[in-house]
Scaffold this active site. Structure first.
Site, PDB file in Angstrom:
ATOM      1  N   ARG A  26      70.680  22.873  63.325  1.00  0.00           N
ATOM      2  CA  ARG A  26      70.383  22.796  64.765  1.00  0.00           C
ATOM      3  C   ARG A  26      70.890  21.476  65.341  1.00  0.00           C
ATOM      4  O   ARG A  26      71.369  21.430  66.468  1.00  0.00           O
ATOM      5  CB  ARG A  26      68.875  22.973  65.002  1.00  0.00           C
ATOM      6  CG  ARG A  26      68.426  24.425  64.774  1.00  0.00           C
ATOM      7  CD  ARG A  26      66.955  24.561  64.487  1.00  0.00           C
ATOM      8  NE  ARG A  26      66.104  24.218  65.593  1.00  0.00           N
ATOM      9  CZ  ARG A  26      64.799  23.938  65.473  1.00  0.00           C
ATOM     10  NH1 ARG A  26      64.215  23.962  64.287  1.00  0.00           N
ATOM     11  NH2 ARG A  26      64.088  23.650  66.532  1.00  0.00           N
ATOM     12  N   ARG A  79      56.905  27.088  63.006  1.00  0.00           N
ATOM     13  CA  ARG A  79      58.043  27.931  63.365  1.00  0.00           C
ATOM     14  C   ARG A  79      58.933  28.156  62.152  1.00  0.00           C
ATOM     15  O   ARG A  79      59.153  27.244  61.374  1.00  0.00           O
ATOM     16  CB  ARG A  79      58.860  27.243  64.465  1.00  0.00           C
ATOM     17  CG  ARG A  79      58.374  27.541  65.840  1.00  0.00           C
ATOM     18  CD  ARG A  79      59.064  26.693  66.870  1.00  0.00           C
ATOM     19  NE  ARG A  79      60.522  26.675  66.769  1.00  0.00           N
ATOM     20  CZ  ARG A  79      61.311  26.123  67.695  1.00  0.00           C
ATOM     21  NH1 ARG A  79      60.776  25.566  68.774  1.00  0.00           N
ATOM     22  NH2 ARG A  79      62.611  26.123  67.552  1.00  0.00           N
ATOM     23  N   LYS A  88      60.805  18.043  74.126  1.00  0.00           N
ATOM     24  CA  LYS A  88      61.000  18.766  75.388  1.00  0.00           C
ATOM     25  C   LYS A  88      59.801  19.646  75.695  1.00  0.00           C
ATOM     26  O   LYS A  88      59.287  19.659  76.812  1.00  0.00           O
ATOM     27  CB  LYS A  88      62.281  19.623  75.342  1.00  0.00           C
ATOM     28  CG  LYS A  88      63.556  18.825  75.147  1.00  0.00           C
ATOM     29  CD  LYS A  88      64.807  19.685  75.314  1.00  0.00           C
ATOM     30  CE  LYS A  88      64.986  20.763  74.265  1.00  0.00           C
ATOM     31  NZ  LYS A  88      65.223  20.241  72.901  1.00  0.00           N
ATOM     32  N   ARG A 138      55.952  19.578  62.599  1.00  0.00           N
ATOM     33  CA  ARG A 138      55.520  20.193  63.864  1.00  0.00           C
ATOM     34  C   ARG A 138      54.737  21.486  63.620  1.00  0.00           C
ATOM     35  O   ARG A 138      55.092  22.293  62.768  1.00  0.00           O
ATOM     36  CB  ARG A 138      56.763  20.485  64.708  1.00  0.00           C
ATOM     37  CG  ARG A 138      56.456  21.144  66.026  1.00  0.00           C
ATOM     38  CD  ARG A 138      57.577  20.964  66.988  1.00  0.00           C
ATOM     39  NE  ARG A 138      58.774  21.739  66.674  1.00  0.00           N
ATOM     40  CZ  ARG A 138      59.829  21.786  67.476  1.00  0.00           C
ATOM     41  NH1 ARG A 138      59.848  21.086  68.601  1.00  0.00           N
ATOM     42  NH2 ARG A 138      60.878  22.504  67.135  1.00  0.00           N
ATOM     43  N   ARG A 195      72.557  24.962  77.051  1.00  0.00           N
ATOM     44  CA  ARG A 195      72.944  24.299  75.806  1.00  0.00           C
ATOM     45  C   ARG A 195      74.448  24.291  75.600  1.00  0.00           C
ATOM     46  O   ARG A 195      74.913  23.756  74.592  1.00  0.00           O
ATOM     47  CB  ARG A 195      72.287  25.007  74.613  1.00  0.00           C
ATOM     48  CG  ARG A 195      70.890  24.469  74.251  1.00  0.00           C
ATOM     49  CD  ARG A 195      70.324  25.386  73.193  1.00  0.00           C
ATOM     50  NE  ARG A 195      69.455  24.794  72.228  1.00  0.00           N
ATOM     51  CZ  ARG A 195      68.124  24.995  72.213  1.00  0.00           C
ATOM     52  NH1 ARG A 195      67.533  25.674  73.157  1.00  0.00           N
ATOM     53  NH2 ARG A 195      67.401  24.492  71.241  1.00  0.00           N
TER      54      ARG A 195
HETATM   55  P1  AMP Z   1      64.213  26.021  70.920  1.00  0.00           P
HETATM   56  O1  AMP Z   1      62.825  26.564  70.884  1.00  0.00           O
HETATM   57  O2  AMP Z   1      64.650  25.617  72.300  1.00  0.00           O
HETATM   58  O3  AMP Z   1      64.458  24.938  69.895  1.00  0.00           O
HETATM   59  O4  AMP Z   1      65.176  27.245  70.508  1.00  0.00           O
HETATM   60  C1  AMP Z   1      65.084  27.861  69.231  1.00  0.00           C
HETATM   61  C2  AMP Z   1      66.376  28.592  68.916  1.00  0.00           C
HETATM   62  O5  AMP Z   1      66.612  29.602  69.906  1.00  0.00           O
HETATM   63  C3  AMP Z   1      67.632  27.730  68.926  1.00  0.00           C
HETATM   64  O6  AMP Z   1      67.840  27.071  67.684  1.00  0.00           O
HETATM   65  C4  AMP Z   1      68.707  28.767  69.217  1.00  0.00           C
HETATM   66  O7  AMP Z   1      68.983  29.560  68.072  1.00  0.00           O
HETATM   67  C5  AMP Z   1      68.001  29.679  70.219  1.00  0.00           C
HETATM   68  N1  AMP Z   1      68.191  29.228  71.626  1.00  0.00           N
HETATM   69  C6  AMP Z   1      67.232  28.797  72.499  1.00  0.00           C
HETATM   70  N2  AMP Z   1      67.753  28.483  73.683  1.00  0.00           N
HETATM   71  C7  AMP Z   1      69.098  28.699  73.571  1.00  0.00           C
HETATM   72  C8  AMP Z   1      70.213  28.541  74.442  1.00  0.00           C
HETATM   73  N3  AMP Z   1      70.061  28.076  75.692  1.00  0.00           N
HETATM   74  N4  AMP Z   1      71.446  28.873  73.978  1.00  0.00           N
HETATM   75  C9  AMP Z   1      71.617  29.354  72.724  1.00  0.00           C
HETATM   76  N5  AMP Z   1      70.623  29.509  71.840  1.00  0.00           N
HETATM   77  C10 AMP Z   1      69.372  29.198  72.253  1.00  0.00           C
END
Ligand code: AMP
Length: 208
Positions: A163, A152, A15, A124, A90
């Site tokens: 996740r 990360r 993404k 990554r 989400r």
């Molecule tokens: P990402 O970078 O999108 O993979 O997000 C990293 C982490 O941030 C996720 O594993 C969640 O813990 C949190 N997170 C990001 N976006 C959301 C969302 N829309 N709802 C809930 N948690 C989120």
């Protein structure tokens, strides 16, 4: 396209990588809730401190926190013609909250098998200066940036599995929700970055 575009898919689907291209193509600002949360963690804000425990465990941050963050972000002037959402919504309540403050024009679902995800995520790396995303084998960084790349904290195997569970239980049902609204565009993500990018561009030009 006047509304917002949602980029949908499991963690590691690509993404963020594709968002960089789509934001150039459409001119819509790239809004990543993951990046917003990581910035809050780095700044040591109250919100960041609360979110960090969930993120480190690979769990979703509670809807109340995330919805407040996104509703505030969508009030900025640059969001008036829609944004490119990466990692939001989400959950169904997040999607419902979004529909009250924005028009969603297309949902691009990047589909990647679970088997491929772990390999992708564990390799990554991110460039903290540009936000660029690389993979040690599939998308190696140029030598001049490789020294400053970071991994990360949540890109480790155990957290990735959590996740993925969160994705299947809480996020995947949203695909059906958006499909019923006629907004879901499925893209095969088991392909090269360029191939996925071209498929998205084609789908978006058809949806315009
Ligand atoms: P990402 O970078 O999108 O993979 O997000 C990293 C982490 O941030 C996720 O594993 C969640 O813990 C949190 N997170 C990001 N976006 C959301 C969302 N829309 N709802 C809930 N948690 C989120």
């Amino acid at each position: 396209m006047s509304g917002s575009i949602v980029l949908f898919g499991p963690p590691g689907a690509g993404k963020g990588t594709q968002a960089g291209r789509i934001t150039v193509l459409t001119g819509k600002p790239w809004v990543s809730t993951g990046d917003m949360l990581r910035a809050a963690v780095a700044a040591g804000s109250e919100l960041g401190t609360e979110a960090k425990g969930y993120m480190d465990a690979g769990l979703l941050v509670p809807d109340g926190i995330i919805i407040g963050l996104i509703v505030e972000r969508l009030q900025h002037d640059d969001a008036s013609s829609g944004v490119l959402l990466d990692g939001y919504p989400r959950t169904i309540p997040q999607a419902e909250a979004l529909s009250e403050v924005a028009v969603v024009s297309a949902v691009i679902s990047i589909e990647v098998s679970d088997d491929a995800i772990v390999e992708r995520i564990v390799g990554r790396r991110m460039d903290p200066e540009t936000g660029g995303i690389y993979h040690v084998s599939f998308n190696p960084p140029p030598p001049e940036v490789s020294g400053r790349l970071i991994q990360r904290e949540d890109d480790n195997e155990q957290t990735v599995r959590n996740r993925l569970s969160a994705y299947h239980e809480q996020t995947a049902p949203l695909a059906e929700w958006y499909a019923q609204m006629g907004l879901l565009i499925s893209i095969n993500g088991n392909a090269s970055i360029d191939e996925v990018g071209m498929a998205i561009e084609e789908a978006l030009s058809g949806a315009l």
